[in-house]
Design a protein around this motif. Structure first.
Motif, PDB file in Angstrom:
ATOM      1  N   VAL A   1      25.154 -32.245  27.260  1.00  0.00           N
ATOM      2  CA  VAL A   1      26.241 -32.456  28.219  1.00  0.00           C
ATOM      3  C   VAL A   1      27.522 -32.383  27.407  1.00  0.00           C
ATOM      4  N   ASP A   2      28.386 -31.476  27.789  1.00  0.00           N
ATOM      5  CA  ASP A   2      29.578 -31.138  27.008  1.00  0.00           C
ATOM      6  C   ASP A   2      29.101 -30.713  25.622  1.00  0.00           C
ATOM      7  N   ASP A   3      29.526 -31.358  24.566  1.00  0.00           N
ATOM      8  CA  ASP A   3      29.068 -30.974  23.231  1.00  0.00           C
ATOM      9  C   ASP A   3      28.151 -32.027  22.621  1.00  0.00           C
ATOM     10  N   SER A   4      27.603 -32.893  23.450  1.00  0.00           N
ATOM     11  CA  SER A   4      26.731 -33.950  22.961  1.00  0.00           C
ATOM     12  C   SER A   4      25.284 -33.676  23.347  1.00  0.00           C
ATOM     13  N   VAL A   5      24.378 -34.152  22.488  1.00  0.00           N
ATOM     14  CA  VAL A   5      22.946 -33.987  22.721  1.00  0.00           C
ATOM     15  C   VAL A   5      22.364 -35.360  23.054  1.00  0.00           C
ATOM     16  N   TYR A   6      21.584 -35.407  24.131  1.00  0.00           N
ATOM     17  CA  TYR A   6      20.994 -36.659  24.595  1.00  0.00           C
ATOM     18  C   TYR A   6      19.479 -36.530  24.650  1.00  0.00           C
ATOM     19  N   ASP A   7      18.799 -37.581  24.178  1.00  0.00           N
ATOM     20  CA  ASP A   7      17.346 -37.644  24.249  1.00  0.00           C
ATOM     21  C   ASP A   7      16.984 -38.390  25.528  1.00  0.00           C
ATOM     22  N   VAL A   8      16.459 -37.666  26.504  1.00  0.00           N
ATOM     23  CA  VAL A   8      16.112 -38.276  27.792  1.00  0.00           C
ATOM     24  C   VAL A   8      14.599 -38.461  27.941  1.00  0.00           C
ATOM     25  N   SER A   9      13.861 -38.371  26.838  1.00  0.00           N
ATOM     26  CA  SER A   9      12.400 -38.487  26.859  1.00  0.00           C
ATOM     27  C   SER A   9      11.944 -39.802  27.489  1.00  0.00           C
ATOM     28  N   GLU A  10      12.550 -40.903  27.096  1.00  0.00           N
ATOM     29  CA  GLU A  10      12.159 -42.218  27.612  1.00  0.00           C
ATOM     30  C   GLU A  10      12.858 -42.539  28.927  1.00  0.00           C
ATOM     31  N   PHE A  11      13.966 -41.878  29.197  1.00  0.00           N
ATOM     32  CA  PHE A  11      14.779 -42.163  30.385  1.00  0.00           C
ATOM     33  C   PHE A  11      14.311 -41.394  31.619  1.00  0.00           C
ATOM     34  N   VAL A  12      13.544 -40.345  31.404  1.00  0.00           N
ATOM     35  CA  VAL A  12      13.209 -39.421  32.490  1.00  0.00           C
ATOM     36  C   VAL A  12      12.644 -40.124  33.723  1.00  0.00           C
ATOM     37  N   ASN A  13      11.787 -41.107  33.536  1.00  0.00           N
ATOM     38  CA  ASN A  13      11.193 -41.794  34.685  1.00  0.00           C
ATOM     39  C   ASN A  13      12.102 -42.863  35.279  1.00  0.00           C
ATOM     40  N   GLU A  14      13.169 -43.211  34.587  1.00  0.00           N
ATOM     41  CA  GLU A  14      14.152 -44.176  35.102  1.00  0.00           C
ATOM     42  C   GLU A  14      15.284 -43.470  35.853  1.00  0.00           C
ATOM     43  N   HIS A  15      15.392 -42.161  35.701  1.00  0.00           N
ATOM     44  CA  HIS A  15      16.502 -41.411  36.273  1.00  0.00           C
ATOM     45  C   HIS A  15      16.537 -41.591  37.790  1.00  0.00           C
ATOM     46  N   PRO A  16      17.635 -42.129  38.314  1.00  0.00           N
ATOM     47  CA  PRO A  16      17.728 -42.386  39.753  1.00  0.00           C
ATOM     48  C   PRO A  16      17.536 -41.136  40.611  1.00  0.00           C
ATOM     49  N   GLY A  17      17.868 -39.978  40.074  1.00  0.00           N
ATOM     50  CA  GLY A  17      17.714 -38.732  40.824  1.00  0.00           C
ATOM     51  C   GLY A  17      16.313 -38.145  40.731  1.00  0.00           C
ATOM     52  N   GLY A  18      15.437 -38.814  40.019  1.00  0.00           N
ATOM     53  CA  GLY A  18      14.063 -38.343  39.860  1.00  0.00           C
ATOM     54  C   GLY A  18      13.836 -37.615  38.552  1.00  0.00           C
ATOM     55  N   ALA A  19      12.604 -37.630  38.111  1.00  0.00           N
ATOM     56  CA  ALA A  19      12.225 -37.020  36.838  1.00  0.00           C
ATOM     57  C   ALA A  19      12.289 -35.491  36.893  1.00  0.00           C
ATOM     58  N   LYS A  20      12.004 -34.914  38.061  1.00  0.00           N
ATOM     59  CA  LYS A  20      11.922 -33.457  38.188  1.00  0.00           C
ATOM     60  C   LYS A  20      13.222 -32.773  37.766  1.00  0.00           C
ATOM     61  N   ILE A  21      14.342 -33.380  38.096  1.00  0.00           N
ATOM     62  CA  ILE A  21      15.645 -32.796  37.769  1.00  0.00           C
ATOM     63  C   ILE A  21      15.846 -32.724  36.256  1.00  0.00           C
ATOM     64  N   LEU A  22      15.531 -33.815  35.551  1.00  0.00           N
ATOM     65  CA  LEU A  22      15.685 -33.809  34.097  1.00  0.00           C
ATOM     66  C   LEU A  22      14.705 -32.840  33.445  1.00  0.00           C
ATOM     67  N   LYS A  23      13.503 -32.754  33.977  1.00  0.00           N
ATOM     68  CA  LYS A  23      12.524 -31.823  33.416  1.00  0.00           C
ATOM     69  C   LYS A  23      13.008 -30.383  33.553  1.00  0.00           C
ATOM     70  N   ARG A  24      13.721 -30.092  34.622  1.00  0.00           N
ATOM     71  CA  ARG A  24      14.225 -28.739  34.871  1.00  0.00           C
ATOM     72  C   ARG A  24      15.301 -28.342  33.856  1.00  0.00           C
ATOM     73  N   VAL A  25      16.079 -29.297  33.364  1.00  0.00           N
ATOM     74  CA  VAL A  25      17.165 -28.977  32.429  1.00  0.00           C
ATOM     75  C   VAL A  25      16.832 -29.337  30.978  1.00  0.00           C
TER      76      VAL A  25
END
Length: 85
Positions: free
Chosen positions: A25-49
């Protein structure tokens, strides 16, 4: 310290699996491995990106407050530019 590593976009692209997901996101790198199932918009969206630059999608649905809240926990580094030939 977390957030100090530099990644190329091709390095980030390798992290697109269920338990190993990085996004840009912008010029930063984020590890969403542990967050994916907490994502309010659902895991599918994070898996897609996963492994990709999600800047456009992120800002479409989030404001800066979301980034400030989660960045300290999820940011693992920044994107370094590769030499353009």
């Amino acid at each position: 310290m977390a957030g100090d590593k530099s990644y190329t976009t091709s390095e980030v692209a390798k992290h697109n699996k269920e338990k190993d997901m990085l996004i840009i996101v912008d010029d930063s790198v984020y590890d969403v491995s542990e967050f994916v199932n907490e994502h309010p918009g659902g895991a599918k969206i994070l898996k897609r990106v996963a492994g990709k630059d999600a800047t456009k999608q992120f800002w479409k649905y989030h404001n800066e407050g979301v980034l400030k809240k989660y960045a300290p926990k999820l940011k693992v580094g920044t994107v370094k530019e590769t030499a353009k030939l």
